[in-house]
Enzyme design. Sequence first.
Site, PDB file in Angstrom:
ATOM      1  N   LYS A   1       0.814  -1.211   0.000  1.00 29.75           N
ATOM      2  CA  LYS A   1       0.000   0.000   0.000  1.00 29.75           C
ATOM      3  C   LYS A   1       0.853   1.269   0.000  1.00 29.75           C
ATOM      4  CE  LYS A   1      -3.053  -2.893   2.664  1.00 29.75           C
ATOM      5  NZ  LYS A   1      -3.276  -3.411   4.030  1.00 29.75           N
TER       6      LYS A   1
ATOM      7  N   ARG B   1      -3.637  -7.580  14.007  1.00 30.70           N
ATOM      8  CA  ARG B   1      -2.794  -6.584  14.686  1.00 30.70           C
ATOM      9  C   ARG B   1      -3.245  -5.189  14.283  1.00 30.70           C
ATOM     10  NH1 ARG B   1      -0.556  -4.847  10.129  1.00 30.70           N
ATOM     11  NH2 ARG B   1       0.022  -6.383   8.565  1.00 30.70           N
TER      12      ARG B   1
END
Length: 441
Positions: free
Chosen positions: A232, A286
């Site tokens: 990303k 997470r």
Amino acid sequence: MIANRGEIALRIHRACREMNIKTVAIHSTADANAMHVRLADESVCIGPASAIDSYLNIPAILSAAAITNVDAIHPGVGFLSENAAFAEIVEAHGITFIGPRSKHIHCMGNKITAKKTMTKLGIPCVPGSEDPVDGIKTAKDEANRIGYPVLIKAANGGGGRGMKVANSPNNIEEAYTTARRESAAAFGNEAVYMERYLERPRHIEIQIAADNHNNVVHLGERDCSIQRRHQKIIEEAPSLVLTPDERDKIGRRIVTAICNMGYSSLGTMEFLYEDGEFYFIEMNTRLQVEHPITEAITGIDLVRLQIEIAANKSLEITQQDIIFNGHAIECRINAEDPYTFQPHPGKINDYHQPGGLGVRVDSALYAGYSVPAHYDSLIAKIIIHGSNRQECLMRAERALGEYVISGISTTIPLHANLLLDPVFRSGEYYIRWLEKNYLKS
Ligand code: ADP
């Protein structure tokens, strides 16, 4: 104890400070002068520069935890944050792991098991093989069943590695062999599986939070379709393509699934989205690098929430309390050449951070700091919030223009140009647009 480094270590430290929690930083010899080490209440050097000997060194981290007598360990992102064995060992030592139970990390760590679990829980997945694909004949049979093009993926993959596309029976053998080899080298496990290769999807992920008392909420989506090599680069919230109704529908399905799983902590369900359909690809158990855009539009401190959940508190918010406000964009800034993407560590001479209304910078940089060559090249995140996308874009442009990081190359010019691109501005991009159209032109 913050078992990480860089901007994320600082992010966690800040949440702790506001919660009146004392922090212990761990660091490698290369990070002795890092900002998180300077700001923490205590610090322990746990090994040499190489991550395998420091940030991934479980015995060294546990020794540091024992001598500083910590109550809890936050693993941050990357490194040991999705290592089920680490979570288990931490708990076995009577220390709270700030994350989900190890069985859930383990289950989601293998993507084949993750997809099977989600399918059972009623979450739509990318069509593909149900089990590891073992042998070239099976690979060919599966590809015929799924339909070309297919993607061969590492079962234990991460960071976009160990993925190969086969467009036709002519290159299935090569794709299969390469994916297996890369998977064995990168993840120590050669197991691969197959999926239909979606041609023009968007990457849309949903943030959830669940406590130990079976309360679950979703905090909307992040659109992470601006990618390079499956990683990303820019994220936006909300996504430009989802209607409130679609958000609500997928959100409800996920909340039910997470509830039935008995999962607790923060989590992110990643989907590919094409032609109005969601296809689950993986769950991250997470905190995510891009969590601040969700914080910007919801006003909720996700790290605080994560710590409170680990402390066994009940969620104080219900789904009705979560209101999405305006638009947020995050630009990930790397110490890399903005054209060749070659890493460019080194000493920072001048440093000036942008500010002003709606501008947040998460970074551990300062003038005189040397970016070490040993770790991930992410050095800063600019998070922009505006009342709408137009305002957000204007503000992002302004903030990038103010940012001075001299002495090393950074990807700030890439972001500054990208924000002006008509396709980016129109929002009509998909996961391969940056590489196929923008970077090639
Ligand atoms: P990793 O854990 O390595 O990040 P993911 O499964 O999350 O792997 O996929 C990372 C990226 O790879 C996605 O965001 C998307 O760009 C691409 N990708 C993954 N699966 C597919 C698929 N079936 N079709 C097309 N692209 C895919």
